[in-house]
Structures are given as structure tokens and as C-alpha cells.
Design a protein around this motif. Sequence first.
Motif, PDB file in Angstrom:
ATOM      1  N   PHE A   1       0.844  -1.185   0.000  1.00  0.00           N
ATOM      2  CA  PHE A   1       0.000   0.000   0.000  1.00  0.00           C
ATOM      3  C   PHE A   1       0.887   1.245   0.000  1.00  0.00           C
ATOM      4  O   PHE A   1       1.719   1.421   0.900  1.00  0.00           O
ATOM      5  CB  PHE A   1      -0.904   0.022   1.235  1.00  0.00           C
ATOM      6  CG  PHE A   1      -1.887  -1.120   1.297  1.00  0.00           C
ATOM      7  CD1 PHE A   1      -3.228  -0.924   1.000  1.00  0.00           C
ATOM      8  CD2 PHE A   1      -1.474  -2.396   1.660  1.00  0.00           C
ATOM      9  CE1 PHE A   1      -4.128  -1.966   1.063  1.00  0.00           C
ATOM     10  CE2 PHE A   1      -2.369  -3.434   1.726  1.00  0.00           C
ATOM     11  CZ  PHE A   1      -3.700  -3.224   1.415  1.00  0.00           C
ATOM     12  N   VAL A   2       0.701   2.097  -0.983  1.00  0.00           N
ATOM     13  CA  VAL A   2       1.438   3.365  -1.059  1.00  0.00           C
ATOM     14  C   VAL A   2       0.650   4.428  -0.307  1.00  0.00           C
ATOM     15  O   VAL A   2      -0.572   4.531  -0.488  1.00  0.00           O
ATOM     16  CB  VAL A   2       1.638   3.791  -2.531  1.00  0.00           C
ATOM     17  CG1 VAL A   2       2.350   5.130  -2.612  1.00  0.00           C
ATOM     18  CG2 VAL A   2       2.434   2.727  -3.276  1.00  0.00           C
ATOM     19  N   PRO A   3       1.288   5.235   0.539  1.00  0.00           N
ATOM     20  CA  PRO A   3       0.569   6.268   1.291  1.00  0.00           C
ATOM     21  C   PRO A   3      -0.164   7.250   0.383  1.00  0.00           C
ATOM     22  O   PRO A   3       0.352   7.664  -0.649  1.00  0.00           O
ATOM     23  CB  PRO A   3       1.687   6.966   2.071  1.00  0.00           C
ATOM     24  CG  PRO A   3       2.788   5.966   2.164  1.00  0.00           C
ATOM     25  CD  PRO A   3       2.725   5.184   0.895  1.00  0.00           C
ATOM     26  N   GLN A   4      -1.374   7.613   0.789  1.00  0.00           N
ATOM     27  CA  GLN A   4      -2.166   8.613   0.087  1.00  0.00           C
ATOM     28  C   GLN A   4      -2.783   9.568   1.105  1.00  0.00           C
ATOM     29  O   GLN A   4      -3.144   9.157   2.214  1.00  0.00           O
ATOM     30  CB  GLN A   4      -3.280   7.961  -0.746  1.00  0.00           C
ATOM     31  CG  GLN A   4      -2.769   7.098  -1.882  1.00  0.00           C
ATOM     32  CD  GLN A   4      -3.909   6.429  -2.641  1.00  0.00           C
ATOM     33  OE1 GLN A   4      -5.076   6.703  -2.378  1.00  0.00           O
ATOM     34  NE2 GLN A   4      -3.562   5.555  -3.564  1.00  0.00           N
ATOM     35  N   TRP A   5      -2.924  10.812   0.725  1.00  0.00           N
ATOM     36  CA  TRP A   5      -3.423  11.870   1.598  1.00  0.00           C
ATOM     37  C   TRP A   5      -4.862  11.593   2.074  1.00  0.00           C
ATOM     38  O   TRP A   5      -5.715  11.177   1.312  1.00  0.00           O
ATOM     39  CB  TRP A   5      -3.360  13.216   0.873  1.00  0.00           C
ATOM     40  CG  TRP A   5      -4.143  14.320   1.544  1.00  0.00           C
ATOM     41  CD1 TRP A   5      -5.362  14.784   1.204  1.00  0.00           C
ATOM     42  CD2 TRP A   5      -3.724  15.073   2.694  1.00  0.00           C
ATOM     43  NE1 TRP A   5      -5.760  15.788   2.055  1.00  0.00           N
ATOM     44  CE2 TRP A   5      -4.764  15.986   2.985  1.00  0.00           C
ATOM     45  CE3 TRP A   5      -2.589  15.064   3.501  1.00  0.00           C
ATOM     46  CZ2 TRP A   5      -4.700  16.888   4.041  1.00  0.00           C
ATOM     47  CZ3 TRP A   5      -2.524  15.948   4.560  1.00  0.00           C
ATOM     48  CH2 TRP A   5      -3.562  16.848   4.823  1.00  0.00           C
ATOM     49  N   ASN A   6      -5.101  11.817   3.391  1.00  0.00           N
ATOM     50  CA  ASN A   6      -6.431  11.749   4.006  1.00  0.00           C
ATOM     51  C   ASN A   6      -7.126  10.422   3.720  1.00  0.00           C
ATOM     52  O   ASN A   6      -8.318  10.361   3.434  1.00  0.00           O
ATOM     53  CB  ASN A   6      -7.301  12.917   3.521  1.00  0.00           C
ATOM     54  CG  ASN A   6      -8.584  13.053   4.345  1.00  0.00           C
ATOM     55  OD1 ASN A   6      -8.681  12.573   5.470  1.00  0.00           O
ATOM     56  ND2 ASN A   6      -9.582  13.724   3.763  1.00  0.00           N
ATOM     57  N   THR A   7      -6.346   9.346   3.790  1.00  0.00           N
ATOM     58  CA  THR A   7      -6.899   8.013   3.581  1.00  0.00           C
ATOM     59  C   THR A   7      -6.714   7.200   4.849  1.00  0.00           C
ATOM     60  O   THR A   7      -5.617   7.141   5.406  1.00  0.00           O
ATOM     61  CB  THR A   7      -6.217   7.311   2.407  1.00  0.00           C
ATOM     62  OG1 THR A   7      -6.384   8.118   1.234  1.00  0.00           O
ATOM     63  CG2 THR A   7      -6.825   5.949   2.161  1.00  0.00           C
ATOM     64  N   LEU A   8      -7.793   6.610   5.296  1.00  0.00           N
ATOM     65  CA  LEU A   8      -7.795   5.832   6.532  1.00  0.00           C
ATOM     66  C   LEU A   8      -7.704   4.356   6.187  1.00  0.00           C
ATOM     67  O   LEU A   8      -8.466   3.844   5.362  1.00  0.00           O
ATOM     68  CB  LEU A   8      -9.083   6.112   7.311  1.00  0.00           C
ATOM     69  CG  LEU A   8      -9.264   5.443   8.673  1.00  0.00           C
ATOM     70  CD1 LEU A   8      -8.215   5.927   9.667  1.00  0.00           C
ATOM     71  CD2 LEU A   8     -10.669   5.725   9.198  1.00  0.00           C
ATOM     72  N   VAL A   9      -6.757   3.679   6.814  1.00  0.00           N
ATOM     73  CA  VAL A   9      -6.549   2.245   6.603  1.00  0.00           C
ATOM     74  C   VAL A   9      -6.861   1.526   7.909  1.00  0.00           C
ATOM     75  O   VAL A   9      -6.434   1.953   8.980  1.00  0.00           O
ATOM     76  CB  VAL A   9      -5.096   1.967   6.190  1.00  0.00           C
ATOM     77  CG1 VAL A   9      -4.850   0.474   6.070  1.00  0.00           C
ATOM     78  CG2 VAL A   9      -4.780   2.660   4.885  1.00  0.00           C
ATOM     79  N   SER A  10      -7.591   0.435   7.825  1.00  0.00           N
ATOM     80  CA  SER A  10      -8.015  -0.264   9.037  1.00  0.00           C
ATOM     81  C   SER A  10      -8.012  -1.762   8.814  1.00  0.00           C
ATOM     82  O   SER A  10      -8.269  -2.237   7.703  1.00  0.00           O
ATOM     83  CB  SER A  10      -9.418   0.221   9.438  1.00  0.00           C
ATOM     84  OG  SER A  10      -9.868  -0.408  10.618  1.00  0.00           O
ATOM     85  N   PHE A  11      -7.725  -2.525   9.883  1.00  0.00           N
ATOM     86  CA  PHE A  11      -7.691  -3.985   9.785  1.00  0.00           C
ATOM     87  C   PHE A  11      -7.832  -4.593  11.161  1.00  0.00           C
ATOM     88  O   PHE A  11      -7.433  -4.003  12.172  1.00  0.00           O
ATOM     89  CB  PHE A  11      -6.393  -4.468   9.122  1.00  0.00           C
ATOM     90  CG  PHE A  11      -5.134  -3.931   9.753  1.00  0.00           C
ATOM     91  CD1 PHE A  11      -4.460  -4.650  10.730  1.00  0.00           C
ATOM     92  CD2 PHE A  11      -4.636  -2.697   9.373  1.00  0.00           C
ATOM     93  CE1 PHE A  11      -3.304  -4.161  11.311  1.00  0.00           C
ATOM     94  CE2 PHE A  11      -3.475  -2.188   9.944  1.00  0.00           C
ATOM     95  CZ  PHE A  11      -2.811  -2.927  10.919  1.00  0.00           C
TER      96      PHE A  11
END
Length: 423
Positions: free
Chosen positions: A380-390
Amino acid sequence: IFFFFFFQAEDGIRDAQESRGLGDVYKRQVFTMDTDLESRCAAADAALSKGYFGRAADIMAQALETPALTPSAQARCFRVLSLARRQAGRSYEAIAAAQNSVRAQPNDPEAHHAEGLSWQSMGQRFTVEAVRCFVRGLCVDDGHCGCLFKLTDLVYVLQDQAPTCGGEYAQGLAWQVQGADDDAAACFKRALEMDPSHSGALRGLREVESGDCMREPETRWLNDPDDELHTQWSPPRGRGITVYPNALNEEQAEQVGELLESADASCWTQIATSAGAGCTAGGVKAASMMFWVWSGAESLEDQLPDLHDALGSSLGVAAHERIQLNAAMYTEGSFLDSHTDAPSGSESWERVRAFVLHLSSGFSHGDGGLFLDLETGDEFVPQWNTLVSFDVPRWHAVTPVTSSKLKRFSIYGWIEVPKLKIL
């Protein structure tokens, strides 16, 4: 001055979609029903053998979406899902999956055995529930070795504990299902001395004294919001790595990002640890890492009072859950090695899900700082204002940042549920 840091949950982003790992692969292949189920179960078993409990659960959840599954196939999938959740320390979800297996195949002793193991994983406080499950399994098949062996072990556990009504009742069930009516009657009588209105003991005593056939003990279904176990429930939030684009409104995201980018060096403390050799998916809880965490004199919550509610809304946090958060900064060379984010280390709360809100722009694959889902191999490449959850535990890592011009900022943390006090 003492600083308390929350770390070892970091992030990674890719396109705005849910990552299903092997599930996507399976969806693109065509199998017969039996071959499909066997291949998925084999893949889940392989994942479990590596300690990839999240991946195994994802595979079984995907399998359960297969149209027209037979009851026996459903029961098997739920049993494997229960095993994955139990090995991950998610006992409540393990019980729920096992009970779904029972619903699908109530006459399958393996389903009752799986539920009993899941109750047993909750600790000695829930021994009575485990006994009931193993007894139900023996009512279906009186020769089921797994239920019989576990039942014998639990009787010894109960005998070593201080006598309680529930414990005497459970021992009575264990003797009754094995045909030892006199021993069963003695246990039921002792239970009734402590609680004359105990319905289970009254019924058991009537059955052994009259010679009636034993009826299966009742099930403690996990569907009562007033049950104390409901606090262990965590609503489903997708499989694998779930990505929420535009998690905050743009004004709020810019406010948070500006705070992190403009903070001077005194607001950050470097975390640098080495777990040594062997930090792999084999039970190692520590991770090698080197990055910066927020340690400003004023907490993030004080400076960003609306952030908790905004993240809670995006993540669908339930009333009994709480959010713990902090901020991270990755500069050139910063990294986070393989880890699972579990256990929490808290005596009162347990992590059920990790999240990261990425607040940097301009990153590409070649700049490093990639989030690696080690259970699927996804990057996963970082992107602005994106929330990642697991869901946790899940094996993941962050690759070293290679760019000397970019800094990788994020808000990270966990959703937690209160731990039950095990007596």
C-alpha cells in the motif's frame, strides 16, 4: 517528566478499495463446489500454520459467501473460522462462529466441540459453558473422543476449584452423559443445596432419578445485548485491509496535517528498538522499529478535540468500544518491522482493530514507507487523508522510507474493547 507512547501500529495505503487478499484470487477462478471448499480450507490451514490468523479468517469468510453452500459445508467453514479467531485470541468471535456451525449442523459433534473449545479459551470463568458444549457433542455422538477428553479435563478443573452451584451442575452433566447416574445425582443435589431453583440441576436430577433420557443442556447464545459478553462484540468492518478515502472532511484533514508538519522537534520522540533475529510470524511480539511518535507538551486530543469523534464515525465505533490514538512521523530510514499489534499489553482493554490515517502527499512506490500486509503480500502506497483499518492480530510492516525530501505523517491507533475479568 514521563512520556507514555503508543506505538507498533502503522499504516499503508493504496487504491480506495477493500483488499480481500486471496479472496480476489478465488473469485477469479472457477471450481466445483467440493474442489472450491477443499482448496479454501487448505489455504486457510496453510495460513494458520504460519500464524496468519487474519488471512485464514478472510479466506473462510469469503468461502461462506459462496452461493448454495450445503449445511455441512457451512458448518465446516464456520469451524475453521472459529479456529482462526480462537488462535488469534478473539474468543468472542470464535464462539460466535462455532455457534453458527452448530446452527448449520446441530447434529454434528465437531460443531459442539468447536464451541466448547472457544468457551474454554475465555478462561476458567466460562468452564460451565464449555462443559455444556462438550456434553451436547456427546449427546449427539457418545463416542466422540475430542468431547470426551476435554470433558474429563474440565471435570478435574472444576474439582480443584471452590465448589459453586454452576460447577456442581457442570460436573453432574459430565457424569450424566457418561451414564454415571449416582455420581450425577450427587452433584445435582449439591448444586441445589446452593441454589434450590437452579433449573438445570432440577431437570438433571429428575432425569437421573426417573431414568428418563438425558436432554441436551441449553446453549448460551451470543445474541443478548444485556449479556456481559456483549462488551466483547466488535462490529464487522470488512475483511483484510479496508481503505477509507477522504476519511475526514478536507478542512479537518488539513488542520491535522498542518499541526503535524509544523510541530518543532521537541514535539517528537524517536522510538528505536531492535527485536533481534527471528522476528517472524512465530509468536514474536516485539518488532524492530525506528520512527518518531508525538510527545508534545499538549496532547493531540487537546489540540484536536474533534478528531476522536471524526475517526469514530468513519470507523463505526460501537458504544462499548474506545479509540486510542497517537501520531507518527517517518523520515528517511524510518521503518517498522513485522508485527501483529497484539496483545495490547493492557490489563483492562484489548485491541480488536488497528487504523492509520495517512496525512502526507507525494509518496510513490519508490519513496518507501509502504505498508506491507504480510499475510497476503499486498503493498500500500501512502495517500493523503486516507484511513486504513484492519482486524488485529494481523502480520504487517512498514518499509524503510528512502526519500530524503518526504516525511510520512499519520495518526494511528486502535479500537479496543474492555477485557472481561477472569475469576
